[in-house]
Design a protein around this motif. Structure first.
Motif, PDB file in Angstrom:
ATOM      1  N   VAL A  68       0.880  -1.172  -0.089  1.00  0.00           N
ATOM      2  CA  VAL A  68       0.043   0.122   0.167  1.00  0.00           C
ATOM      3  C   VAL A  68       0.675   1.205   0.155  1.00  0.00           C
ATOM      4  O   VAL A  68       0.767   2.262  -0.778  1.00  0.00           O
ATOM      5  N   THR A  71       2.503   1.643  -3.350  1.00  0.00           N
ATOM      6  CA  THR A  71       1.598   2.288  -4.246  1.00  0.00           C
ATOM      7  C   THR A  71       1.437   3.613  -4.086  1.00  0.00           C
ATOM      8  O   THR A  71       1.174   4.363  -5.195  1.00  0.00           O
ATOM      9  N   TRP A  72       1.033   4.055  -2.954  1.00  0.00           N
ATOM     10  CA  TRP A  72       1.040   5.390  -2.919  1.00  0.00           C
ATOM     11  C   TRP A  72       2.060   6.388  -3.139  1.00  0.00           C
ATOM     12  O   TRP A  72       1.890   7.429  -3.791  1.00  0.00           O
TER      13      TRP A  72
END
Length: 118
Positions: A68, A71-72
């Motif tokens: 996560v 991806t951010w």
């Protein structure tokens, strides 16, 4: 009681004959001791295997958070690239003519038709 069909009469007699048996079965079922809930699968394995399973689960959770986060960060970089920050396009160096005012065309001379202010 007016029952005209023989099959309906025999069905009703069979129900009344079986009713005490059904009541006795329901009473016996209600008197049974409650069964203990089954153990969770994690509680049935030995300690070493349980530690390995929990460590693997913790690793998956950490890996999920890392994915996560990456991806951010990637989305942030792509957003900055698409919206043209100067980080990806450095500032243009001034040329030799950047000192002059634009446009370099001289202003129009005053026309002779204009009245003079006095």
């Amino acid at each position: 009681m007016l029952i005209h069909h023989r099959s309906a009469k025999s069905t009703l007699q069979a129900f009344f004959a079986a009713a005490p048996l059904l009541v006795a079965a329901a009473w016996a079922f209600a008197q049974e001791q409650p069964v203990a809930p089954p153990l969770a699968p994690i509680e049935t394995i030995d300690d070493a295997t349980r530690a390995r399973v929990l460590a693997a689960l913790a690793g998956l959770i950490i890996l999920g958070f890392a994915m996560v986060l990456l991806t951010w960060l990637a989305a942030r970089i792509v957003h900055r690239y698409r919206h043209g920050t100067s980080y990806f396009r450095p500032t243009r160096r001034p040329s030799e003519h950047d000192w002059a005012k634009r446009p370099l065309v001289p202003p129009d001379p005053p026309s002779s038709d204009a009245p003079f202010d006095s």
